[in-house]
Design an enzyme around this catalytic site. Structure first.
Site, PDB file in Angstrom:
ATOM      1  N   GLY A  13       0.841  -1.196   0.000  1.00 46.54           N
ATOM      2  CA  GLY A  13       0.000   0.000   0.000  1.00 46.54           C
ATOM      3  C   GLY A  13       0.872   1.239   0.000  1.00 46.54           C
ATOM      4  CB  ALA A  34      22.998  -0.882   6.085  1.00 45.44           C
ATOM      5  CD  GLU A 131      11.484   4.965  15.883  1.00 42.39           C
ATOM      6  OE1 GLU A 131      10.618   5.742  16.345  1.00 42.39           O
ATOM      7  OE2 GLU A 131      12.471   4.593  16.533  1.00 42.39           O
ATOM      8  CB  VAL A 134       4.941   5.283  17.908  1.00 47.71           C
ATOM      9  CG1 VAL A 134       4.582   6.521  18.730  1.00 47.71           C
ATOM     10  CG2 VAL A 134       4.394   4.030  18.580  1.00 47.71           C
ATOM     11  N   GLY A 189      -7.575  12.764   1.826  1.00 46.65           N
ATOM     12  CA  GLY A 189      -6.813  11.573   2.155  1.00 46.65           C
ATOM     13  C   GLY A 189      -6.220  11.559   3.546  1.00 46.65           C
ATOM     14  CG  ASP A 203      -3.894   5.868  14.968  1.00 51.44           C
ATOM     15  OD1 ASP A 203      -3.417   4.919  14.336  1.00 51.44           O
ATOM     16  OD2 ASP A 203      -3.292   6.952  15.125  1.00 51.44           O
ATOM     17  CE  LYS A 207      -0.246   6.385  15.483  1.00 48.91           C
ATOM     18  NZ  LYS A 207      -0.560   7.607  14.717  1.00 48.91           N
TER      19      LYS A 207
END
EC number: 1.1.1.3
Length: 435
Positions: A13, A34, A131, A134, A189, A203, A207
């Site tokens: 999505g 990385a 991570e 939230v 949106g 929601d 969190k």
């Protein structure tokens, strides 16, 4: 040659496609930071034919997302399906059991099942990271668990839902009422077709429960979060708040309560009045902000985009980079078995000032009835504002601001007035945050 970290991505999505674009666009930079390349080994989503703006043919497609967890060429599963249970939870459990690291942006799943998943990840020796669950792209989990690790956190609170913040700040700027602004938020949106999770505070409660566990070393207690959303807030409340020197924001707040010799965990999501001078008063639109107060560091403010493909994908990929570097810290900053089982704190003794809005019939005796109920409950009124109706006998809004006192007194006043035929609708009570 350094071996790449191979990931499998479930869910393409808004966030999932953002993750793919970010890894493709910044591949060289990500590999340098990385210490090894990040390679997408396989993907899965509901609709293979949907145009997502990039070439899917370069990635192996799995119709069943659970297959991603058993592929031998996958080191880390990235779950972006969503939902507290169902396919997301099944995939998370299977990935951990199969020795794969798990990265997720799924705040509902972590709020409901985070302890189970964290314990399983520790047992399997694999990382669990969330991570992005939230505050989108704001690194608040990393900030609390790493940057503030040496501090005893005293309180954590903030604006945790961008949809509600957009609605309230737009009402503030335009004078329009809730339902009208919600329609705009859906069209743009910012709000889902079914906005219940956002506007009713669920929601934000997900969190807050996660933040409280990390901040206080407490076992997750989503069921203990007292929750009220923004749908009862009227344009008249916004106007009165401004006249008094405040804005209205949906605030999630958590702190350890040690009053009366008993340790409890206070967790609440509800609209608050925030003074103009407070940093949260200037957080507008779909922005998120989190304040953490520690015993040595003082007040920290984390602020930024709380949603969207770019910011959330950034947080997801940051977790993947940590895993590529070999970072395996405990999901909730300490081992799951060491998190304290802290009972919910009672709220009646909490001292606060409150804003109370009454919608009443315009007739003699109503104001006297309200003030008598407040007097009998022991509520001291600081100010009282009545906004009259254009027609005799119509509805009137009365806004009261109380002096500081126990919340139980306000609750008792509302109990006394419950069922009164003077009230057109139940009163709205909002606490006032101190500077």
């Amino acid at each position: 040659m350094v071996e790449p970290l191979n990931i499998a991505l479930a869910g393409l999505g808004t966030v999932g496609t953002g993750v793919v674009r970010l890894i493709e666009t910044n591949a060289e930079l990500i590999a340098r930071r990385a210490g090894r390349p990040i390679r997408i080994a396989a993907v899965s989503a509901r609709d293979r034919t949907k145009d997502r703006g990039f070439d899917l043919s370069r990635y192996t497609w799995e119709d069943d997302p659970s297959v991603l967890a058993s592929r031998e060429d996958v080191d880390v599963v990235v779950e972006l399906v969503g939902g507290s249970d169902g396919p997301a939870l099944a995939l998370a459990r299977k990935a951990i059991a199969g020795g794969k690291g798990l990265v997720t942006a799924n705040k509902a799943m972590i709020a409901h099942h985070g302890l189970e998943l964290a314990a399983a990840a520790e047992e399997a020796g694999v990382p669990l990271k969330f991570e992005a669950a939230v505050a989108g792209g704001i690194p608040v989990i990393k900030g609390l668990s790493e940057g503030a690790a040496a501090n005893a956190i005293e309180r954590v609170y903030g604006i945790l839902n961008g949809t509600c913040n957009y609605i309230l700040s737009t009402m503030e700027d335009t004078g329009r009422d809730f339902a009208d602004v919600l329609q705009d938020a859906q069209r743009l949106g910012y709000a889902e077709a079914d906005p219940t999770f956002d506007i009713e505070g669920i929601d934000a409660a997900h969190k807050l429960a996660i933040l409280a566990a990390i901040a206080f070393g407490a076992r997750l207690r989503f069921d203990a979060v007292e929750t009220m959303g923004v749908s009862p807030v009227k344009a008249a409340d916004i106007e009165q708040a401004r006249a008094l020197g405040y804005v209205i924001r949906l605030i999630g707040m958590a702190e350890i309560d040690r009053s009366n010799g008993v340790t409890g965990l206070f967790q609440r999501v509800r609209p608050h009045l925030v003074p103009f001078g407070h940093p949260l008063a200037h957080v507008d639109g779909a922005t998120n902000a989190v304040v953490a107060e520690g015993n040595f560091m003082g007040r920290l403010l984390f602020q930024g985009a709380g949603a969207g493909d770019g910011p959330t994908a950034s947080a997801v990929v940051a977790d993947i980079i940590d895993i590529a570097r070999g970072e395996k810290r405990a999901a909730f900053s300490m081992p799951a078995g060491e998190l304290e089982a802290i009972e919910p704190a009672p709220t009646g003794h909490r001292l606060s000032r409150s804003y109370i809005r009454f919608t009443v019939h315009d007739r003699p005796g109503v104001l006297a009835e309200i003030t008598a109920a407040m007097r009998d409950a022991g509520v001291s009124i600081e100010s009282l504002i009545q906004k009259g109706s254009e027609e005799e006998g119509g509805e009137v809004i009365i806004a009261a601001v109380t002096h500081e006192g126990p919340e139980s007194a306000v609750t008792e006043a509302m109990r006394i007035l419950d069922g009164s035929d003077s009230l057109v609708a139940p009163p709205l009570v909002m606490q006032i945050i101190a500077d």
